[in-house]
Design an enzyme around this catalytic site. Structure first.
Site, PDB file in Angstrom:
ATOM      1  N   GLU A   1       8.635  -3.859  11.160  1.00  0.00           N
ATOM      2  CA  GLU A   1       7.586  -4.820  11.525  1.00  0.00           C
ATOM      3  C   GLU A   1       7.570  -5.989  10.543  1.00  0.00           C
ATOM      4  O   GLU A   1       7.082  -5.849   9.426  1.00  0.00           O
ATOM      5  CB  GLU A   1       6.195  -4.170  11.565  1.00  0.00           C
ATOM      6  CG  GLU A   1       5.979  -3.229  12.723  1.00  0.00           C
ATOM      7  CD  GLU A   1       4.526  -2.796  12.863  1.00  0.00           C
ATOM      8  OE1 GLU A   1       3.651  -3.485  12.284  1.00  0.00           O
ATOM      9  OE2 GLU A   1       4.280  -1.778  13.533  1.00  0.00           O
TER      10      GLU A   1
ATOM     11  N   GLU B   1       2.831   4.443  10.171  1.00  0.00           N
ATOM     12  CA  GLU B   1       2.085   3.927   9.019  1.00  0.00           C
ATOM     13  C   GLU B   1       1.131   4.966   8.441  1.00  0.00           C
ATOM     14  O   GLU B   1      -0.047   4.691   8.171  1.00  0.00           O
ATOM     15  CB  GLU B   1       1.344   2.642   9.399  1.00  0.00           C
ATOM     16  CG  GLU B   1       2.277   1.505   9.791  1.00  0.00           C
ATOM     17  CD  GLU B   1       1.560   0.178   9.969  1.00  0.00           C
ATOM     18  OE1 GLU B   1       0.328   0.184  10.083  1.00  0.00           O
ATOM     19  OE2 GLU B   1       2.235  -0.862   9.986  1.00  0.00           O
TER      20      GLU B   1
END
Length: 843
Positions: free
Chosen positions: A264, A193
């Site tokens: 995710e 991320e």
């Protein structure tokens, strides 16, 4: 080789010959010599086979080794074919160059168990992982490397990151765990991320991402590398999505010849101390999955599928001990229905549509406002798959698709694996529901005999580290303890203290976080704390000072290290300024008064939570509501095999150990905005327990009542069904053969199914209504079109481990003309073994 096709494998011919010779094949392989992972714009191709991947995140440090097989097995039964895990650098290398891959940190054993059960693995190496884990998974010692800046174009950080990555890669290669070697690992992730912080590092951030991708590629692991939330991912690395609704928010991979992957899909919201309850519905999750696969997605991972427990000091700042308790498998290892079952049905429906999704050509057809069809067709193979979507969040409607009318509930997707037959709708839940029940464990709570031992405050002379002002806490404790003592002395003359009753000294302390206990002249005067959002706080309170020497003693507390954001290596905590107002001489600034510090508390340093060490302490009869107190008692393990918990709602803040094993931090005195603690029930894994004489030790920071601590067993044995005539039949009513969908049952109608957990039978029907019942499992109520269905449910279900009931109004003599009827059957049943007492709590 087709255009745009990529192939990752170990290119050394001798290795391939060896693999073929010993007959290695991956857990889900086809047994051919075509070993490796390819990809194109459509999908991953593993060992020569295209596949849809349904993955779930499980974290080995958050699950005991004894529970690994059980949790992985439940994930497989839930329709998953892949398990995803991070690699937790700080647990494997807590001190530089000293590695630990044993016990709960045995990564190889964890992957072998996944392989044994026939599943693939996605390995997210990071090394930064976030994961609501202490320091985002980075070891503390990394912070003290000279001139280091984390996660940017910084030579020291890149050196250590590369070294650790190579340690993991070497371990995996030596064990032949990559798919290119016949193992189960099909993808590996580098970084995590990075888009969230990239702007802060400007060009150095872009350089770092490019370096990280190239460094990873040079390891030659033989499977593709991925980066999540990274628009600048290098050409040879697949950019993937994280988020709640990647079917709508993902712009696509960083190249048109790469597949659309989702690493995710958040099954809930992770919670911190002070949070109110939160939830993500099964219907919303199923919608997000169907939406993603309808838009060319071929791999989706649930984060988390089972969160487990943040034992010890593993959780990051303010994160509660039960991690992702609202996941399809809850923190006790029990399936949470209907989330578990509804997603399983969704996976089954998508598997019926597999050929269309993997080989069909996608087109999109508008069916009206907020209405659309995503169609996958391959005419030469007689393949057609349709996803009919109603994206309106409030209004149900009918649509016409290819001359046939279909009903679409609001914000739902119907899956038609042959463009004709609705086998699943994301809003219509066929799977059963359940409620979690806590039972008072009588054998564990008899003859309770608590003992206590109180911490003593260190004096100024005893504290070993001296400085002119309070020191930053993280740098002194070095992540070895949550606690740091601060102590100072100062002298007051008689004329320093006011003679006016309305004027009293007030101590004022500003802290960078996270919490603090304050003692003045040996007396506890109060505590303060920050929040996850704003960790810094101020404390002020009237205190009693005296003529002569006065002692200020502060216990600084951190609740985990930070896990995210820029400049992680520079984060600080602990006491900042200390002043005293209300003196005749004005405000007394104690900040530069000479301070001494001591890391940790005595009971922790001497490990009195362990059996042998606890015998060295002079325990006394317990008293309630005393800060900085250790309590201990012995208890027998509950009978049976249900999960075990303790209700610790009578305490304040601290930590619990059972037989020397930490079961995590508790903080029940920190109330959420709705006036309740975030967590009161704490999991004690069965493998921590002996049959009898289990030692429980509790360290209480601010004061609590140990007599209120109760050992419980946990079950999800209140089961429910709530199905209407408008539901499609259960997805297992159909199969595909030679591209044709056919029925596997004579009566393809919705049915109500109840099934007890293992070893239980239905002992009671506590609710049964046909018409328009409302409510959730454990709290259902009849509607105004109610027809009592108790007798029929009892006849069908009592004494059985499972039962099936029809969803037909005539069978219940129900009034189909009742204006508000939804033609719904709702039944609630109680499953029990013959020897089981009444519940104490229900959630």
């Amino acid at each position: 080789m087709m255009a745009g096709l990529h192939f990752s494998w170990i290119s050394m011919l001798p290795v391939l010959v060896l693999l073929a010779t010993v007959g290695l094949s991956s857990a889900a392989g086809n047994g051919t010599s075509n070993i490796g992972v390819k990809y194109d714009s459509r999908s991953l191709i593993v060992n020569g086979k295209r596949e849809l991947f349904f993955s779930g995140s499980l974290h080995y440090p958050r699950i005991t080794t004894k529970m690994w097989p059980e949790i992985i097995g439940k994930a497989k039964r839930g329709g998953l074919n892949t398990i995803q895990t991070y690699v937790f650098w700080n647990v494997h290398e807590p001190r530089q160059g000293q590695y630990d891959f044993t016990g709960n940190y045995d990564l190889v054993k964890f992957i072998r168990e996944i392989e044994k059960q026939g599943l693939w693995v996605i390995l997210r190496i990071g090394p930064y992982i976030q994961a609501e884990w202490n320091f985002g998974g980075l070891p503390y010692w990394l912070r003290e490397v000279p001139k280091i800046l984390f996660r940017t174009n910084n030579k020291p950080f890149k050196h250590h990151m590369k070294n650790w990555t190579n340690v993991v890669i070497k371990l995996m290669k030596n064990e032949k765990l990559f798919a290119s070697q016949g193992g189960p690992i099909i993808l590996a992730q580098i970084e995590n991320e990075y888009n969230n912080i990239a702007k802060a590092y400007k060009k150095d951030g872009i350089k770092y991402v490019q370096w990280a991708g190239k460094m990873a590629e040079e390891t030659n692991i033989g499977v593709p590398w991925i980066m999540c939330k990274e628009k600048y991912a290098p050409d040879d690395v697949i950019s993937v999505c994280n988020g709640r609704n990647c079917g709508d928010t993902f712009e696509g991979p960083n190249s048109p010849d790469k597949p659309t992957l989702w690493t995710e899909n958040w099954t809930a919201q992770y919670r911190v101390f002070g949070d109110p309850p939160s939830q993500r519905s099964a219907e919303d999750l199923a919608y997000s999955i169907a939406r993603f696969f309808s838009k060319n997605g071929t791999l989706a991972n649930y984060y988390m599928y089972h969160g487990g427990t943040n034992v010890g000091r593993g959780a990051s700042a303010f994160v509660k001990t039960a991690y992702y308790d609202e996941a399809p498998i809850d923190s006790f290892g029990l399936t949470k229905e209907p989330k578990y079952g509804h997603l399983k049905d969704c996976h089954s429906a998508l598997k019926l549509a597999r050929k269309g999704l993997l080989w069909g050509k996608l087109s999109v057809q508008s069916l009206g406002n907020f209405l659309e069809a995503h169609i996958f067709e391959k005419n030469d193979m007689n393949i057609c798959v349709a996803f009919l979507s109603n994206n309106n969040t409030r209004v149900d409607t009918d649509v016409v698709f290819r001359g046939v009318k279909y009903f679409l509930p609001h914000r739902s997707i119907s899956i038609l694996p042959d463009c004709k037959t609705v086998v699943f709708n994301t809003q219509r839940v066929n799977s059963q529901r359940n409620a979690r029940i806590y039972y008072h464990a009588q054998e564990s709570n008899k003859d309770i005999s608590w003992k206590m031992w109180q911490e003593t405050l260190p004096t100024f002379e005893e504290a070993p580290m001296e400085s002119m002002r309070p020191q930053e806490q993280i740098g002194l404790t070095k992540d070895t303890s949550d606690y740091l003592w601060y102590t100072t002395n100062f002298v007051l003359e008689e004329d320093d203290l006011s003679m006016h009753n309305e004027i009293r000294p007030v101590i004022q302390i500003t802290s960078l976080g996270h919490a603090m206990n304050v003692f003045v002249n040996g007396k506890f005067v109060g505590n303060g704390h920050g929040t996850k959002i704003e960790k810094a706080f101020a404390f002020q309170k009237q205190v009693e000072l005296k003529v002569g020497m006065n002692h200020i003693t502060l216990l600084g507390v951190v609740i985990g290290l930070p896990d995210s954001g820029v400049y992680l290596e520079h984060r600080m905590a602990g006491v900042r300024y200390v002043t005293c107002q209300g003196l005749n001489t004005g405000t007394l600034d104690l900040t530069r008064n000479r301070w001494r510090h001591q890391v940790g508390i005595s009971g922790e340093l001497n490990m009195i939570y362990k059996e042998e060490e606890s015998k060295k302490v002079q325990w006394s009869d317990p008293q309630p509501d005393i800060p900085l107190t250790w309590y201990q008692r012995y208890f027998d393990a509950p009978h049976g095999d249900e999960p075990v918990a303790i209700d610790i709602s009578s305490m304040g803040k601290g930590m619990v150990w059972v037989n020397g094993q930490s079961i995590g931090r508790y903080w029940v005195s920190y109330l959420s905005p709705i006036g309740k603690p975030t967590q009161t029930m704490y999991h004690i894994p069965r493998c921590y327990l002996k049959a009898a004489e289990n030692l429980m030790v509790v360290f209480e920071e601010i004061g609590g009542k140990p007599d209120g601590i109760v050992v419980m067993t946990v079950a999800r044995n209140v089961i429910c069904t709530k199905v209407s005539e408008f539901h499609p039949a259960n997805v297992r009513s159909w199969k595909r053969k030679k591209n044709v969908i056919f029925e596997t049952v004579e009566d393809v109608k919705p049915k109500a199914v109840l099934r007890c957990p293992d070893g239980n039978r239905i002992r009671k029907i506590s609710f049964a209504s046909f018409g328009n019942p409302t409510g959730k499992c454990g709290n259902m109520t009849v509607g105004n079109c109610h027809k009592d269905a108790t007798a029929i449910a009892e006849q069908a279900c009592l004494g059985k481990s499972s039962c099936v009931m029809s969803i037909k109004a005539n069978d219940y003599d129900a009034d189909v003309n009742c204006p508000e009827t939804t033609l719904t059957l709702a039944v609630e049943a109680i499953c029990r073994r013959r020897r089981q007492i009444s519940p104490s709590k229900r959630i």
